[in-house]
Scaffold this active site. Sequence first.
Site, PDB file in Angstrom:
ATOM      1  CG  ASP A  37      -7.700   5.601  -1.567  1.00  0.00           C
ATOM      2  OD1 ASP A  37      -7.680   4.256  -2.544  1.00  0.00           O
ATOM      3  OD2 ASP A  37      -6.745   5.818  -0.702  1.00  0.00           O
ATOM      4  CE  LYS A  40      -6.731   3.730  -8.691  1.00  0.00           C
ATOM      5  NZ  LYS A  40      -6.956   4.173  -6.990  1.00  0.00           N
ATOM      6  N   GLY A  64      -8.943  -1.049  -3.067  1.00  0.00           N
ATOM      7  CA  GLY A  64     -10.152  -0.757  -2.813  1.00  0.00           C
ATOM      8  C   GLY A  64     -11.108   0.297  -3.008  1.00  0.00           C
ATOM      9  CG  HIS A  65      -9.944  -0.250  -7.354  1.00  0.00           C
ATOM     10  ND1 HIS A  65      -9.824  -0.264  -8.464  1.00  0.00           N
ATOM     11  CD2 HIS A  65      -9.551   1.097  -7.079  1.00  0.00           C
ATOM     12  CE1 HIS A  65      -8.435   0.279  -8.748  1.00  0.00           C
ATOM     13  NE2 HIS A  65      -8.216   0.318  -7.314  1.00  0.00           N
ATOM     14  CD  GLN A 247      -2.351  -0.394  -5.723  1.00  0.00           C
ATOM     15  OE1 GLN A 247      -1.794  -0.508  -6.847  1.00  0.00           O
ATOM     16  NE2 GLN A 247      -2.905  -0.487  -5.443  1.00  0.00           N
TER      17      GLN A 247
END
Length: 445
Positions: A37, A40, A64-65, A247
Amino acid sequence: MTFDFFLSCGLCKFGPPNLHNMEKNKIDVVLGLQWGDEGKGKVVDVLTPSYKVVARFQGGPNAGHSLKWGDDSFVLHTVPSGIFRENTISIIGNGVVVDPVILQEEISQIETKAGDITERLVIARRAHLILPTHRMLDAASEAAKGKSKIGSTLKGIGPAYMDKTGRNGLRFGDVLSPSFRDKYEALKKKHLDMLALYPGFEFDIAEYEQKWLAAVESLKRFKFVESEILVNNCLENGLPILAEGAQGSMLDIDFGTYPFVTSSNTMTAGACTGLGVAPSKIGKVFGIFKAYCTRVGSGPFPTELFDATGEQLRQVGREFGATTGRPRRCGWLDMVALRYAVMMNGVTDLIMMKSDVMNDFDTIKVATSYKVGDRVYDHLPYGLEEEVEPVYTEFPGWKSDICSVRRYEDFPEAFKNYVKFIEEQTGCPVRIISVGPDRSEVVVR
Ligand code: GDP
Ligand code: IMO
Ligand code: MG
């Protein structure tokens, strides 16, 4: 699939000026240096106009980007974060594990904003599938761990990678085989036998399984490719490629805070195995970190704050999981972990995110070493789960709003001192500074 495919997609023209000194015939890598988080998604979205191809190399829908442009925003889980930039091909690489239901839903949502992406997204034949029963095994295994649970996103990541390394897995290439359904049933049976070992764990996969099989069918409109050939063809033809990690380094299966990690190699080496590129083909390594630290899920976090400052970071930084909505644990920047991650990844360029979150802080702290009993460590000790006391260096805060800054020289001196300290500690230049969630809120040095 060859270079012609890219020419036929109109990808021979180049985008806006490069943000990086692109080395020809090399692949650049973007990855997180902390516990995930870091931002990225935003960085890949910002860098994509300098690339023709963006390829995810590991992880799955545990990621989750988040992207934001103007009033629009999007959270991506499996699709690479360059998808909203035109004239770019996105590859889901062989190192990724894919849940067809999540991917299919994500694609439908993307297409409401970006139009038909059939020709812009390709999927590696060697990428492994997350089965509905993988999700159940994840849930059963976590429940059985009780207090020592990992805090998994429960997307089936661990069990899918276990089947990959156990040589039982199903891959996208299998989807096109006439025996796919038989292979699926055989693996499902194995999983059901395993689930029977968790007494009291109740589940029902019928509904999800129907959606899953339908999603597999619907994904057949995309090209399933030998992505390693495609990627190497691109490199040979000088097409710039960006590899996107998921990650963060501290969640790496080998070098993270094991066992509180994910199940893949999140570091630069993972880009080689997750896309099929030789180590000598790695160009720039963009290492992303927040100006502080967060972690979601269980496991060691030496600089974690349990006080009002931690809560301030969480509220101002909106530190709630992009995949699960869970509140993220927050703490000061951990230089011991950051130096380790820079070393292990061979980071060439640092990218600092979310410094704007600390605009109002009087004092900012950075951990430069750890004390464990009488010993002082300036590197990550093996037993990080022991009682670790961070040794802090303090900085005066910049106490001003830096969100509108667009040139490095316009940052306050206190802020520049903070950046300089990080560069000295890591031996690596901070090349990009993000001052807000929007793709426009960025300062390139
Ligand atoms: P990722 O998983 O590494 O892509 O990061 P996430 O998207 O899970 O979390 C990063 C969060 O920070 C998202 O909500 C972003 O919109 C937000 N964000 C990214 N960069 C900045 C920044 O520089 N400042 C602020 N305030 N928010 C940012
Ligand atoms: P992005 O790409 C933050 C964490 C989970 C859990 C551990 C194992 O958005 O940075 P898993 O689902 O892999 O079994 O979970 O890893 N985790 C993440 N934390 N960001 C992520 O992805 C994460 N993906 C997994 O919270 O502690
Ligand atoms: Mg995330």
